[in-house]
Design an enzyme around this catalytic site. Structure first.
Site, short mmCIF file in Angstrom:
data_model
loop_
_atom_site.label_atom_id
_atom_site.label_comp_id
_atom_site.label_asym_id
_atom_site.label_seq_id
_atom_site.Cartn_x
_atom_site.Cartn_y
_atom_site.Cartn_z
N ASP A 5 6.24 2.54 7.31
CA ASP A 5 4.89 2.08 6.95
C ASP A 5 4.20 3.15 6.12
O ASP A 5 3.80 4.19 6.66
CB ASP A 5 4.11 1.82 8.24
CG ASP A 5 2.70 1.30 8.00
OD1 ASP A 5 2.38 0.94 6.85
OD2 ASP A 5 1.92 1.26 8.97
N HIS A 26 0.84 -1.21 0.00
CA HIS A 26 0.00 0.00 0.00
C HIS A 26 0.86 1.25 0.00
O HIS A 26 2.02 1.24 0.43
CB HIS A 26 -1.00 -0.02 1.15
CG HIS A 26 -0.46 0.28 2.51
ND1 HIS A 26 -0.46 1.55 3.04
CD2 HIS A 26 0.06 -0.52 3.47
CE1 HIS A 26 0.03 1.52 4.27
NE2 HIS A 26 0.36 0.28 4.56
N GLU A 56 -5.21 1.50 2.52
CA GLU A 56 -4.97 0.37 3.43
C GLU A 56 -5.14 0.78 4.87
O GLU A 56 -5.69 0.04 5.70
CB GLU A 56 -3.57 -0.19 3.20
CG GLU A 56 -3.26 -1.48 3.96
CD GLU A 56 -2.66 -1.25 5.35
OE1 GLU A 56 -2.43 -2.24 6.08
OE2 GLU A 56 -2.42 -0.08 5.73
N GLU A 57 -4.65 1.99 5.20
CA GLU A 57 -4.61 2.40 6.60
C GLU A 57 -6.00 2.51 7.23
O GLU A 57 -6.17 2.23 8.41
CB GLU A 57 -3.86 3.72 6.74
CG GLU A 57 -2.38 3.65 6.41
CD GLU A 57 -1.57 2.82 7.40
OE1 GLU A 57 -2.17 2.19 8.29
OE2 GLU A 57 -0.34 2.81 7.28
N ASP A 88 4.36 -4.78 3.43
CA ASP A 88 3.81 -3.56 4.01
C ASP A 88 4.98 -2.74 4.54
O ASP A 88 5.56 -1.95 3.81
CB ASP A 88 2.82 -3.93 5.12
CG ASP A 88 1.95 -2.76 5.57
OD1 ASP A 88 2.47 -1.64 5.60
OD2 ASP A 88 0.77 -2.96 5.90
N HIS A 116 8.60 4.54 15.45
CA HIS A 116 7.48 5.45 15.76
C HIS A 116 6.32 5.17 14.82
O HIS A 116 6.05 5.90 13.87
CB HIS A 116 7.94 6.90 15.64
CG HIS A 116 8.98 7.30 16.64
ND1 HIS A 116 10.31 6.94 16.52
CD2 HIS A 116 8.90 8.00 17.79
CE1 HIS A 116 11.00 7.43 17.53
NE2 HIS A 116 10.16 8.08 18.33
#
Length: 791
Positions: free
Chosen positions: A448, A437, A485-486, A514, A596
């Site tokens: 991410d 994503h 995606e999130e 991912d 983080h």
């Protein structure tokens, strides 16, 4: 659900014809169809215009037949019966060849040798380019539905590398932040006002962007509530049970919970079910391993420990109920699609995410009020703020100590954009899909998802280089850059729901990346069919960690393969479509710099300094993905392993028996699982025999052989369809979108996988009827798998 599908509108037919090889879509009724006047007259005119020319042609051919003339125009040289012209004969041989072999060189690779392909895929990924792609993707905000320029850039890059690419758009329902507030009140007066922001750091340019994304929760409910609050640990189902047993009043209170343990949306789901009216979720350094300020490490950017103002954004959708657009569960969010209610799919109470720095005043205000966390089970003893004078009392806070929580969200239906790239192979109905994503909660997202995005670009650039060298793939490869995606796996889920007929027929496996790299520890989850593939490929790729000369990723990895849960884009492939899936990436451990997650500090600067200096793990994961794909695409017999699946089922069954025993389910008969155990044992026999047959197919093949290819084709089709045998069309009892009887996210975990979820939930509910039902269903699916392999 089928009653919602009808004839595909012409506009949609045009769309799917432009997306080769995506040849079948789930149609959705367009309720806005135009109905023209005078339809009956128009219909008769149309019939007449078609019928009259056909009658004319029929008369002509009748006359020719009577005259004994075989050539309509009288100038074609006829041949004796049973013979073919040279042109006809060549055409039939080509047709016969296409049916017999996928290409003339089979079982060898076409265009370039398989070994040469692997060399290209291994040698092409470059840290320089991975770093360049990471810099681009992290240069600005790219929330779902707000990153079209990134989608277009990605499409154009893939095209420049020789991979035909296009954008697939959907219209999804989601939220964007408008306003928020969190204030600690004492006797109605403000004792502490949270900024709900992360500190701007001079060393990290991403953190000071003017258009940086505020802290908020995806799919959170708007609301303005003021109430006492309760510390609820991780907010798991078990945590809330302990609170209830301790007699803690929860109704009409606000939950203060830690991130971790389960998916954040399920924390709010359970809180709401128990009558709580809001949620505050913070990140506690007690979950950061050894790298903490308490242990003497400096905080980011001066050191590897968590920055105190770091905030984890994220979705609060009820992910274990159903992913994707919550208004179109089970079908794609295309224009005109009917929309469902969101009730029971997203929270109905407001929530905000906060940093541990801004959680401190709330936690300290609970000191001395209510029982202490040490009086609860060991799962409550993980708090890491004791050195900051936090006692971890439960509360509730005194009546004069309350919090005011305001959360204002704007809900919209907005486009999002998947990028789909295709390399067509010689076998059109054997397909490998590879995806990552692109959207992020923050401007950066270096880990991410954009460590995965950078790695995927290097995979595609490597395959493009192979194409320019003359490679012609045996099987089709589809690449995907997912959007949304999130929020809840939106882009991938809508795409799978749209193309489920084609995917069910053609797709062999899905490879997901991912977070491609945020540390040195290889991590993977997979369907057991792919276990052997993972071990083989990780043994071929050297690790950037060369403390021992020439050690591979396999040498530095524990070898643990997790079961499939949820939380990333493999979910719709594995749990809805029954496509064997794998998720890979390099993560961080307890002695590595703190990552983080979903924070502004997941930035290019953090990645360059702490996460993956040199970008070596970026290209290592790219090599693993590319070589894994090459093996699935090019090897004549698809390298899957049914025996590993059978071994997995046996292990899962033992865990079910253990769960039933530990739950003191006295109503469960001792032989409740005997028939299923027998079926699993029979499946293992069938699987080992099938794998042995597959392994022997090409042992004595000197060259192209049509008869052997027919056998290989049969074996490959069974490997491809094996995962589909474990689908149950009605779905799980409490969440019908999930169709897989072996894998699903845990109902109250969201991320972590549950095996035999129907049986597990029945045992947890102490429902003997449901246990018997699901044992029977699973047994039938295992029998179906046996029939497939032995048929």
């Amino acid at each position: 659900m089928h009653e919602k599908f009808g004839k595909m509108p012409p506009s949609q037919e045009q769309q799917y014809s432009e997306r080769t090889p995506l040849i079948q879509r789930v149609p959705v009724d367009d309720e806005r169809r135009v109905h023209f006047p005078h339809q009956r007259v128009r219909r008769f005119c149309t019939i007449g215009l078609i019928t009259i020319p056909l009658l004319t042609l029929a008369i002509i051919f009748f006359c020719i037949a009577i005259a004994g003339q075989n050539d309509l125009f009288g100038d074609h040289q006829t041949e004796s019966s049973g013979t073919l012209s040279h042109h006809q004969r060549d055409s039939q041989e080509v047709l016969h060849g296409d049916l017999a072999l996928p290409h003339p060189a089979w079982p060898a690779s076409q265009g370039i040798a398989y070994d040469e392909l692997k060399h290209i895929l291994h040698d092409t990924p470059s840290p320089k380019y991975a770093r360049e792609w990471s810099e681009y993707y992290t240069a600005g905000p790219h929330l779902a539905g707000k990153n079209k320029s990134q989608a277009e850039w990605t499409r154009d890059k893939w095209e420049s590398w020789g991979v035909k690419s296009s954008i697939a758009a959907y219209e999804v329902y989601l939220n964007y932040p408008k306003d928020h507030r969190l204030a600690l009140l004492k006797d109605g007066n403000v004792a502490f006002e949270a900024t709900l922001e992360e500190d701007v750091l001079e060393d990290d340019p991403t953190t000071g962007m003017k258009d940086r994304v505020p802290t908020f929760h995806g799919y959170s409910a708007s609301g303005n509530v003021t109430a006492q609050y309760v510390y609820c640990n991780y907010g798991t189902f078990a945590d809330f049970e302990e609170l209830q047993k301790a007699g803690i009043e929860l109704k009409s209170k606000i939950a203060l919970v830690k991130y971790g343990g389960i998916f954040r949306g399920l924390k709010l789901k359970r809180a709401s079910e128990l009558g709580m009216i809001g949620g505050i979720i913070y990140s506690d350094p007690g979950d950061d391993g050894e790298i903490t300020e308490e242990n003497g490490y400096k905080t980011y950017p001066d050191g590897p420990a968590r920055n105190p103002s770091s905030v984890q954004r994220g979705s609060t959708q009820y992910l274990s109920v159903a992913p994707g657009d919550p208004t179109t569960i089970g079908y794609p969010s295309l224009p005109g699609a009917p929309r469902q209610s969101t009730k029971g799919k997203i929270p109905d109470i407001p929530s905000v995410p906060i940093s541990y720095a801004e959680a401190l005043p709330l936690l300290k205000a609970l000191n001395g009020h209510g029982p202490n966390a040490t009086s609860f089970s060991s799962y409550w003893h993980t708090g890491g703020l004791g050195y900051k004078d936090v006692h971890y009392n439960i509360g509730p806070s005194p009546p004069h100590t309350t919090v005011n929580l305001i959360n204002e969200q704007e809900y919209v239906t907005t486009p999002l954009w998947n990028v789909i790239g295709v390399i067509n192979g010689s076998i059109p109905d054997e397909v490998i899909v590879i995806g990552n994503h692109r959207d992020a909660w923050i401007a950066g997202g270096a880990g991410d998802p954009n460590s995965g995005s950078a790695a995927l670009n290097e995979v595609i650039r490597s395959f493009g280089k192979a194409l320019s060298a003359g490679w012609q793939p045996l099987r089709t490869v589809v690449f995907a850059s997912w959007d949304g995606e999130e929020y809840g796996l939106l882009g991938s889920t809508e795409w799978v729901e749209e193309y489920i007929p084609w995917l069910s027929e053609a797709t062999v496996a899905y490879i997901n990346v991912d977070v491609g790299a945020r540390g040195p520890n290889f991590q993977t989850s997979a369907a057991p069919l792919l276990n052997k593939l993972i071990y083989e490929i990780t043994d071929e790729v050297q690790s950037p960690n060369q403390t021992v000369a020439n050690q591979t990723v396999r040498n530095t990895w524990s070898g643990h393969i997790s079961t499939m849960g949820s939380g990333s884009d493999f979910t719709a492939f594995q749990d809805f479509a029954g496509i064997a899936s794998i998720d890979v990436g390099f993560g961080s451990g307890k002695n590595d710099p703190v990552y983080h997650y979903h924070s502004n500090y997941d930035s290019f600067h953090w990645m360059d300094k702490y996460g993956d200096p040199g970008f070596e793990y970026h290209i290592t994961i790219a090599k693993i993905i590319a070589l894994m794909a090459a093996k699935l695409v090019e090897e004549p017999v698809i390298p899957l392993n049914a025996t590993d699946y059978a071994s997995g089922l046996a292990t899962y069954l033992e865990s079910i028996k253990k769960l039933a025993h530990e739950s003191s389910f006295s109503y469960l008969e001792k032989d409740a699982f005997d028939s299923l155990a027998a079926a699993v044992a029979s499946f293992k026999d069938a699987a080992s025999g099938f794998d042995a047959k597959a392994a022997s197919l090409l042992d004595s093949v000197p060259g192209p052989s049509a008869s052997v290819y027919a056998d290989v084709r049969s074996v490959n089709t069974k490997y491809k369809l094996l995962e589909r045998q474990f689908l149950y069309a009605p779905g799980l009892d409490s969440r019908t979108w999930f169709k897989h009887v072996v894998f699903a996210p845990g109902l109250w975990t969201g991320y972590a996988g549950a095996t035999f979820p129907g049986i597990v939930e029945a045992i947890e509910d102490k429902n003997t009827t449901a246990v018997a039902k699901w044992v029977s269903i699973v047994e039938a699916r295992v029998d179906g798998a046996i029939s497939l392999l032995e048929g």
